[in-house]
Scaffold this motif. Structure first.
Motif, PDB file in Angstrom:
ATOM      1  N   ILE A 389       0.862  -1.188   0.000  1.00 53.13           N
ATOM      2  CA  ILE A 389       0.000   0.000   0.000  1.00 53.13           C
ATOM      3  C   ILE A 389       0.890   1.228   0.000  1.00 53.13           C
ATOM      4  CG2 ILE A 389      -1.828   1.243   1.197  1.00 53.13           C
ATOM      5  CD1 ILE A 389      -2.427  -1.479   2.584  1.00 53.13           C
ATOM      6  N   ILE A 390       0.669   2.104  -0.983  1.00 47.45           N
ATOM      7  CA  ILE A 390       1.418   3.358  -1.086  1.00 47.45           C
ATOM      8  C   ILE A 390       0.420   4.500  -1.076  1.00 47.45           C
ATOM      9  CG2 ILE A 390       3.057   4.684  -2.461  1.00 47.45           C
ATOM     10  CD1 ILE A 390       3.895   2.011  -3.777  1.00 47.45           C
ATOM     11  N   GLU A 391       0.625   5.472  -0.186  1.00 48.74           N
ATOM     12  CA  GLU A 391      -0.292   6.613  -0.045  1.00 48.74           C
ATOM     13  C   GLU A 391       0.466   7.908  -0.269  1.00 48.74           C
ATOM     14  OE1 GLU A 391      -3.487   4.758   3.169  1.00 48.74           O
ATOM     15  OE2 GLU A 391      -1.845   6.039   3.869  1.00 48.74           O
ATOM     16  N   VAL A 392      -0.110   8.779  -1.097  1.00 52.38           N
ATOM     17  CA  VAL A 392       0.432  10.116  -1.345  1.00 52.38           C
ATOM     18  C   VAL A 392      -0.558  11.117  -0.782  1.00 52.38           C
ATOM     19  CG1 VAL A 392       1.207  11.762  -3.075  1.00 52.38           C
ATOM     20  CG2 VAL A 392       1.647   9.315  -3.400  1.00 52.38           C
ATOM     21  N   THR A 393      -0.100  11.897   0.219  1.00 53.65           N
ATOM     22  CA  THR A 393      -0.998  12.802   0.942  1.00 53.65           C
ATOM     23  C   THR A 393      -0.451  14.217   0.879  1.00 53.65           C
ATOM     24  OG1 THR A 393      -1.445  10.976   2.466  1.00 53.65           O
ATOM     25  CG2 THR A 393      -2.201  13.161   3.128  1.00 53.65           C
ATOM     26  N   ASP A 394      -1.356  15.191   0.742  1.00 51.30           N
ATOM     27  CA  ASP A 394      -0.946  16.599   0.797  1.00 51.30           C
ATOM     28  C   ASP A 394      -1.889  17.352   1.720  1.00 51.30           C
ATOM     29  OD1 ASP A 394      -3.162  18.091  -0.728  1.00 51.30           O
ATOM     30  OD2 ASP A 394      -2.612  16.559  -2.200  1.00 51.30           O
ATOM     31  N   THR A 395      -1.464  18.543   2.100  1.00 49.12           N
ATOM     32  CA  THR A 395      -2.280  19.392   2.981  1.00 49.12           C
ATOM     33  C   THR A 395      -2.923  20.528   2.196  1.00 49.12           C
ATOM     34  OG1 THR A 395      -0.314  20.717   3.534  1.00 49.12           O
ATOM     35  CG2 THR A 395      -0.849  18.843   4.975  1.00 49.12           C
ATOM     36  N   GLY A 396      -3.177  20.270   0.916  1.00 50.24           N
ATOM     37  CA  GLY A 396      -3.723  21.303   0.042  1.00 50.24           C
ATOM     38  C   GLY A 396      -5.201  21.559   0.257  1.00 50.24           C
ATOM     39  N   PRO A 397      -5.813  22.350  -0.639  1.00 47.53           N
ATOM     40  CA  PRO A 397      -7.215  22.762  -0.478  1.00 47.53           C
ATOM     41  C   PRO A 397      -8.236  21.691  -0.852  1.00 47.53           C
ATOM     42  CG  PRO A 397      -6.315  23.684  -2.497  1.00 47.53           C
ATOM     43  CD  PRO A 397      -5.179  22.965  -1.828  1.00 47.53           C
ATOM     44  N   GLY A 398      -7.807  20.566  -1.400  1.00 46.62           N
ATOM     45  CA  GLY A 398      -8.763  19.524  -1.791  1.00 46.62           C
ATOM     46  C   GLY A 398      -9.183  19.651  -3.242  1.00 46.62           C
ATOM     47  N   LEU A 399      -9.766  18.599  -3.765  1.00 50.18           N
ATOM     48  CA  LEU A 399     -10.195  18.573  -5.166  1.00 50.18           C
ATOM     49  C   LEU A 399     -11.582  19.177  -5.316  1.00 50.18           C
ATOM     50  CD1 LEU A 399      -9.076  14.947  -6.131  1.00 50.18           C
ATOM     51  CD2 LEU A 399      -7.963  17.077  -6.791  1.00 50.18           C
ATOM     52  N   PRO A 400     -11.824  19.944  -6.371  1.00 49.31           N
ATOM     53  CA  PRO A 400     -13.181  20.462  -6.610  1.00 49.31           C
ATOM     54  C   PRO A 400     -14.126  19.326  -6.955  1.00 49.31           C
ATOM     55  CG  PRO A 400     -11.727  21.000  -8.453  1.00 49.31           C
ATOM     56  CD  PRO A 400     -10.855  20.437  -7.374  1.00 49.31           C
ATOM     57  N   ALA A 401     -15.415  19.579  -6.710  1.00 46.21           N
ATOM     58  CA  ALA A 401     -16.427  18.530  -6.935  1.00 46.21           C
ATOM     59  C   ALA A 401     -16.464  18.083  -8.391  1.00 46.21           C
ATOM     60  CB  ALA A 401     -17.805  19.033  -6.497  1.00 46.21           C
ATOM     61  N   LYS A 402     -16.294  19.012  -9.323  1.00 47.12           N
ATOM     62  CA  LYS A 402     -16.354  18.668 -10.733  1.00 47.12           C
ATOM     63  C   LYS A 402     -15.237  17.714 -11.123  1.00 47.12           C
ATOM     64  CE  LYS A 402     -16.675  20.721 -15.336  1.00 47.12           C
ATOM     65  NZ  LYS A 402     -16.690  21.978 -16.122  1.00 47.12           N
ATOM     66  N   ALA A 403     -14.047  17.942 -10.551  1.00 46.93           N
ATOM     67  CA  ALA A 403     -12.917  17.059 -10.852  1.00 46.93           C
ATOM     68  C   ALA A 403     -13.130  15.675 -10.285  1.00 46.93           C
ATOM     69  CB  ALA A 403     -11.632  17.669 -10.303  1.00 46.93           C
ATOM     70  N   GLN A 404     -13.807  15.572  -9.134  1.00 46.38           N
ATOM     71  CA  GLN A 404     -14.031  14.274  -8.510  1.00 46.38           C
ATOM     72  C   GLN A 404     -14.969  13.397  -9.334  1.00 46.38           C
ATOM     73  OE1 GLN A 404     -14.931  14.424  -4.236  1.00 46.38           O
ATOM     74  NE2 GLN A 404     -14.121  16.503  -4.175  1.00 46.38           N
ATOM     75  N   GLU A 405     -15.891  14.024 -10.097  1.00 45.77           N
ATOM     76  CA  GLU A 405     -16.862  13.251 -10.874  1.00 45.77           C
ATOM     77  C   GLU A 405     -16.192  12.429 -11.970  1.00 45.77           C
ATOM     78  OE1 GLU A 405     -19.730  15.950 -12.358  1.00 45.77           O
ATOM     79  OE2 GLU A 405     -20.512  16.526 -10.385  1.00 45.77           O
ATOM     80  N   HIS A 406     -15.139  12.993 -12.602  1.00 44.08           N
ATOM     81  CA  HIS A 406     -14.454  12.308 -13.711  1.00 44.08           C
ATOM     82  C   HIS A 406     -12.951  12.264 -13.433  1.00 44.08           C
ATOM     83  CE1 HIS A 406     -18.218  12.699 -15.950  1.00 44.08           C
ATOM     84  NE2 HIS A 406     -18.227  13.979 -15.621  1.00 44.08           N
ATOM     85  N   LEU A 407     -12.606  11.825 -12.255  1.00 43.83           N
ATOM     86  CA  LEU A 407     -11.230  11.934 -11.785  1.00 43.83           C
ATOM     87  C   LEU A 407     -10.265  11.159 -12.663  1.00 43.83           C
ATOM     88  CD1 LEU A 407      -9.723  13.325  -9.525  1.00 43.83           C
ATOM     89  CD2 LEU A 407      -9.948  11.262  -8.143  1.00 43.83           C
ATOM     90  N   PHE A 408     -10.621   9.962 -13.073  1.00 43.92           N
ATOM     91  CA  PHE A 408      -9.712   9.108 -13.829  1.00 43.92           C
ATOM     92  C   PHE A 408     -10.108   9.003 -15.295  1.00 43.92           C
ATOM     93  CE2 PHE A 408      -9.643   7.518  -9.415  1.00 43.92           C
ATOM     94  CZ  PHE A 408      -8.319   7.769  -9.119  1.00 43.92           C
ATOM     95  N   THR A 409     -10.899   9.989 -15.792  1.00 43.01           N
ATOM     96  CA  THR A 409     -11.312  10.011 -17.194  1.00 43.01           C
ATOM     97  C   THR A 409     -10.404  10.949 -17.974  1.00 43.01           C
ATOM     98  OG1 THR A 409     -13.610   9.653 -16.519  1.00 43.01           O
ATOM     99  CG2 THR A 409     -13.229  10.428 -18.765  1.00 43.01           C
ATOM    100  N   PRO A 410      -9.797  10.501 -19.081  1.00 44.68           N
ATOM    101  CA  PRO A 410      -8.897  11.370 -19.838  1.00 44.68           C
ATOM    102  C   PRO A 410      -9.573  12.656 -20.291  1.00 44.68           C
ATOM    103  CG  PRO A 410      -8.719   9.092 -20.587  1.00 44.68           C
ATOM    104  CD  PRO A 410      -9.880   9.150 -19.637  1.00 44.68           C
ATOM    105  N   PHE A 411      -8.861  13.762 -20.128  1.00 42.30           N
ATOM    106  CA  PHE A 411      -9.274  15.095 -20.583  1.00 42.30           C
ATOM    107  C   PHE A 411     -10.499  15.633 -19.839  1.00 42.30           C
ATOM    108  CE2 PHE A 411      -7.257  12.981 -24.208  1.00 42.30           C
ATOM    109  CZ  PHE A 411      -6.196  13.843 -24.429  1.00 42.30           C
ATOM    110  N   GLN A 412     -10.950  14.965 -18.787  1.00 44.84           N
ATOM    111  CA  GLN A 412     -12.113  15.447 -18.043  1.00 44.84           C
ATOM    112  C   GLN A 412     -11.833  15.562 -16.548  1.00 44.84           C
ATOM    113  OE1 GLN A 412     -15.840  13.496 -18.894  1.00 44.84           O
ATOM    114  NE2 GLN A 412     -15.265  13.076 -20.999  1.00 44.84           N
TER     115      GLN A 412
END
Length: 464
Positions: A389-412
């Motif tokens: 198990i490899i985890e990459v964590t950041d303390t950033g602002p988080g992903l926007p909701a729109k990006a989460q809907e198609h997170l692993f879809t090319p160009f979306q």
């Protein structure tokens, strides 16, 4: 006809109307039998009036009155006395007696059906109430053969009439439904066929026009489906063009980087300590760039190369990926933490694993930099009996909701302005090629974490 909706509708309508007519036929034939007997009672009552007017009748006249009434004898009870008014010889004895004064509907239906299925002629007694209260009761004896024949004649007329009504009703209903339902359905089918011939043409998308609610909902759903499909086909065409362009660029870039790789061999022979320290990293970066160009060319042919699985030292791969991002941090106050157990070996393609971790760390760095704030990016690893198990964590602002809907879809799935949305899609595909899984564990104001699971053993994915 049986295979078309209109033909089946016509046949079923005819059948159902016929069934309804048959259900009406049974009580109707019982009613006809009752009216037939009441009519004979009324005729017998009228014939008996002649005897009441004159006590002495010529036998021939009496016989003629009975023949006209179609009965054998007439018994009339006016006061308390029961009087045989008219009579003649009966060919056989009375078989049954029917009292029509208080007969129930079920009894009348039962007797009528029995009479129709019983072919033998009989003499029956019928009792009824005289018309206009001309006595207490009237009783006659009659033959059943003419009654049964009349019932069959009536039944035939009813069935013929029912058939005609059924056909007319079915045709009218068919024409109405054809105009209101079948014709609009054929219109929708025609739209689908025209659209199927050229789905890229947006002019062929159906425009809902039906006045029927259910059919309009179907047209709306079809319009949505056609719109989405047309957009997807256009995007596919653009992606194909883009892939062709990227393949050409990658081909030329690979040649340039190959030439640059030759110059790095000369740099490695320099005696300058700084050059000696930086040269291996430069060589590694150019080598990876060449491999990336070759992978892009293969991807343009829809042939993502499979991983070459070896036991790789995870700490080295992570350090190389993080070191490259440290140089790109610039003036941003971003710190990096590596929490990988010393000596941990993972079964993976080292180059592809580097690309995955580098993509995740780069996304985290860009998220912190775009937010204009400092933060920390950590890469930590652990293992279980079944997986690494490899985890990459950041303390950033988080992903926007729109990006989460198609997170692993090319160009979306791009999470920042100007991003292509390819990084996470490529990373997920590479991990999947290892038999593993890349998922978004959490995201929010406190930061984002991605978890990569690489299976041990037979490659079974274990989601933790």
């Amino acid at each position: 006809m049986f295979h078309s909706l209109s033909g089946r509708l016509l046949i079923l309508t005819t059948v159902f109307v016929m069934i309804a007519e048959i259900l009406i036929f049974v009580p109707s034939i019982a009613r006809f039998r009752e009216d037939y007997m009441l009519n004979r009672l009324e005729r017998a009552q009228i014939a008996s009036l002649a005897l009441l007017a004159d006590d002495m009748l010529d036998p021939e006249l009496e016989s003629e009155l009975l023949r006209n009434a179609e009965v054998f004898n007439v018994v009339l009870r006016r006061d308390e006395a029961r009087q045989l008014v008219l009579s003649t010889n009966m060919p056989q004895a009375v078989a049954e007696t029917f009292d029509l004064r208080d007969a129930a509907a079920v009894t009348l239906i039962r007797d009528a059906l029995r009479r129709m299925v019983k072919p033998e002629g009989e003499i029956v007694r019928v009792i009824g109430a005289p018309v206009r209260d001309a006595g207490l009761l009237i009783e006659i004896t009659m033959e059943t053969a003419p009654l049964r024949m009349a019932m069959f004649d009536y039944g035939k007329r009813i069935l013929v009439l029912s058939a005609v009504i059924s056909v007319i009703t079915a045709v009218l209903l068919f024409l109405a439904l054809r105009a209101l339902l079948l014709k609009p359905i054929k219109g929708v089918v025609g739209h689908m066929q025209r659209y199927a011939r050229a789905p890229e043409d947006a002019r062929r998308i159906i425009e809902p026009s039906a006045s029927i609610t259910e059919l309009r909902e179907a047209e709306m759903a079809l319009m949505t489906l056609q719109t989405d499909l047309t957009q997807a086909l256009k995007q596919k065409e653009r992606l194909a063009q883009l892939g062709s362009a990227v393949s050409k660029i990658s081909h030329d870039l690979r040649n340039i980087l190959t030439s640059a790789q030759l110059f790095t061999d000369r740099i490695e022979m320099s005696e300058d300590p700084v050059v000696k320290r930086m040269a291996p990293k430069l060589v590694g970066s150019i080598t990876r760039a060449v491999h990336l160009c070759e992978s892009t060319l293969a991807f343009g042919k829809a042939e993502e190369p499979g991983p070459t699985l070896t036991m790789a030292l995870l700490e080295t791969v992570v350090e190389d990926a993080v070191e490259g991002e440290k140089l790109a941090s610039g003036d941003h106050a971003i710190s990096y933490a590596i929490n990988v157990p010393a000596g941990m070996m993972v079964r993976a393609d080292a180059e592809q694993l580097y690309r995955v971790i580098s993509n995740l760390v780069r996304n985290a760095r860009q998220a912190l930099a775009s937010a204009g704030q400092g933060g920390e990016i950590s890469v930590q690893a652990d293992e279980t009996d079944n997986a690494w198990i490899i985890e990459v964590t950041d303390t950033g602002p988080g992903l926007p909701a729109k990006a989460q809907e198609h997170l692993f879809t090319p160009f979306q799935g791009g999470a920042r302005k100007g991003g292509s949305g390819l990084g996470l899609a490529i990373a997920a595909e590479l991990v999947k090629g290892h038999g593993g899984q890349l998922v978004l564990s959490r995201t929010g104001a406190s930061g984002t974490q991605f978890r990569m699971t690489l299976p041990k053993g037979d490659g079974t994915i274990y989601v933790l």
